[in-house]
Design a protein around this motif. Structure first.
Motif, PDB file in Angstrom:
ATOM      1  N   THR A  24       0.849  -1.188   0.000  1.00  0.00           N
ATOM      2  CA  THR A  24       0.000   0.000   0.000  1.00  0.00           C
ATOM      3  C   THR A  24       0.885   1.238   0.000  1.00  0.00           C
ATOM      4  N   LEU A  25       0.308   2.333  -0.464  1.00  0.00           N
ATOM      5  CA  LEU A  25       1.000   3.619  -0.486  1.00  0.00           C
ATOM      6  C   LEU A  25       0.115   4.661   0.185  1.00  0.00           C
ATOM      7  N   ASP A  26       0.732   5.557   0.933  1.00  0.00           N
ATOM      8  CA  ASP A  26       0.010   6.672   1.539  1.00  0.00           C
ATOM      9  C   ASP A  26      -0.096   7.781   0.498  1.00  0.00           C
ATOM     10  N   ILE A  27      -1.329   8.207   0.221  1.00  0.00           N
ATOM     11  CA  ILE A  27      -1.531   9.215  -0.819  1.00  0.00           C
ATOM     12  C   ILE A  27      -2.497  10.306  -0.369  1.00  0.00           C
ATOM     13  N   SER A  49     -13.279   8.151   4.698  1.00  0.00           N
ATOM     14  CA  SER A  49     -14.423   8.847   5.282  1.00  0.00           C
ATOM     15  C   SER A  49     -14.679  10.151   4.535  1.00  0.00           C
ATOM     16  N   VAL A  50     -15.924  10.346   4.129  1.00  0.00           N
ATOM     17  CA  VAL A  50     -16.316  11.545   3.398  1.00  0.00           C
ATOM     18  C   VAL A  50     -17.376  12.302   4.193  1.00  0.00           C
ATOM     19  N   ALA A  51     -17.329  12.182   5.506  1.00  0.00           N
ATOM     20  CA  ALA A  51     -18.355  12.774   6.364  1.00  0.00           C
ATOM     21  C   ALA A  51     -18.360  14.300   6.291  1.00  0.00           C
ATOM     22  N   SER A  52     -17.206  14.924   6.135  1.00  0.00           N
ATOM     23  CA  SER A  52     -17.127  16.384   6.095  1.00  0.00           C
ATOM     24  C   SER A  52     -17.515  16.899   4.719  1.00  0.00           C
ATOM     25  N   ASP A  56     -12.113  18.662  -0.073  1.00  0.00           N
ATOM     26  CA  ASP A  56     -11.694  18.227  -1.407  1.00  0.00           C
ATOM     27  C   ASP A  56     -10.310  17.570  -1.421  1.00  0.00           C
ATOM     28  N   VAL A  57      -9.726  17.343  -0.245  1.00  0.00           N
ATOM     29  CA  VAL A  57      -8.466  16.613  -0.135  1.00  0.00           C
ATOM     30  C   VAL A  57      -8.656  15.522   0.914  1.00  0.00           C
ATOM     31  N   PHE A  58      -8.339  14.301   0.513  1.00  0.00           N
ATOM     32  CA  PHE A  58      -8.486  13.151   1.393  1.00  0.00           C
ATOM     33  C   PHE A  58      -7.161  12.411   1.468  1.00  0.00           C
ATOM     34  N   THR A  59      -6.907  11.756   2.589  1.00  0.00           N
ATOM     35  CA  THR A  59      -5.721  10.928   2.720  1.00  0.00           C
ATOM     36  C   THR A  59      -6.149   9.473   2.788  1.00  0.00           C
ATOM     37  N   ALA A  60      -5.303   8.608   2.264  1.00  0.00           N
ATOM     38  CA  ALA A  60      -5.632   7.185   2.273  1.00  0.00           C
ATOM     39  C   ALA A  60      -4.362   6.361   2.132  1.00  0.00           C
ATOM     40  N   LYS A  61      -4.450   5.127   2.601  1.00  0.00           N
ATOM     41  CA  LYS A  61      -3.391   4.131   2.414  1.00  0.00           C
ATOM     42  C   LYS A  61      -4.017   3.076   1.513  1.00  0.00           C
ATOM     43  N   LEU A  62      -3.595   3.068   0.230  1.00  0.00           N
ATOM     44  CA  LEU A  62      -4.262   2.236  -0.771  1.00  0.00           C
ATOM     45  C   LEU A  62      -3.286   1.380  -1.555  1.00  0.00           C
ATOM     46  N   PRO A  63      -3.766   0.220  -2.035  1.00  0.00           N
ATOM     47  CA  PRO A  63      -2.945  -0.595  -2.934  1.00  0.00           C
ATOM     48  C   PRO A  63      -2.916   0.034  -4.331  1.00  0.00           C
ATOM     49  N   PRO A  64      -1.928  -0.311  -5.129  1.00  0.00           N
ATOM     50  CA  PRO A  64      -1.797   0.267  -6.472  1.00  0.00           C
ATOM     51  C   PRO A  64      -3.032   0.100  -7.359  1.00  0.00           C
ATOM     52  N   ASN A  65      -3.734  -1.026  -7.262  1.00  0.00           N
ATOM     53  CA  ASN A  65      -4.906  -1.210  -8.118  1.00  0.00           C
ATOM     54  C   ASN A  65      -6.022  -0.222  -7.765  1.00  0.00           C
ATOM     55  N   ALA A  66      -6.163   0.130  -6.492  1.00  0.00           N
ATOM     56  CA  ALA A  66      -7.157   1.127  -6.089  1.00  0.00           C
ATOM     57  C   ALA A  66      -6.738   2.519  -6.558  1.00  0.00           C
ATOM     58  N   ILE A  67      -5.436   2.796  -6.517  1.00  0.00           N
ATOM     59  CA  ILE A  67      -4.928   4.081  -7.001  1.00  0.00           C
ATOM     60  C   ILE A  67      -5.193   4.209  -8.503  1.00  0.00           C
ATOM     61  N   ALA A  68      -4.978   3.120  -9.238  1.00  0.00           N
ATOM     62  CA  ALA A  68      -5.251   3.121 -10.678  1.00  0.00           C
ATOM     63  C   ALA A  68      -6.729   3.398 -10.942  1.00  0.00           C
TER      64      ALA A  68
END
Length: 98
Positions: A24-27, A49-52, A56-68
């Protein structure tokens, strides 16, 4: 993958990944200011989480396929790799400190 939406550091990090599912990568995900229900559902399915509202800027730890997958969404402006910051050595030392 839409490489035009990736910053250079993220593109290089994705090229260095050997296991597309396990690593995973932090993005940072920069989106349009107003997200429709489908966009919110995509983010929430990825565990973001999109509660707010108005965010328009979110942080996430995602695998490359999700980033793609995110890079191909029309409401995603760009994706940036989160990097560890280091303290800089001060290049200026006041004379009073000498």
């Amino acid at each position: 993958m839409n490489y035009q939406k990736l910053d250079a550091a993220l593109a290089m990090a994705l090229n260095d990944v050997s296991d597309l599912e396990a690593s995973t990568l932090d993005i940072f995900i920069h989106t349009e200011p107003v997200l429709d229900a489908e966009a919110v559902a995509v983010l929430e399915n990825l565990g973001i989480s999109v509660a707010s509202s108005g965010k328009d800027v979110f942080t996430a730890k995602l695998p490359p396929n999700a980033i793609a997958h995110l890079s191909q969404q029309p409401w995603v402006k760009h994706l940036k790799l989160s990097q560890q910051l280091r303290f800089a050595k001060p290049s200026f030392i006041p004379r009073s400190a000498m």
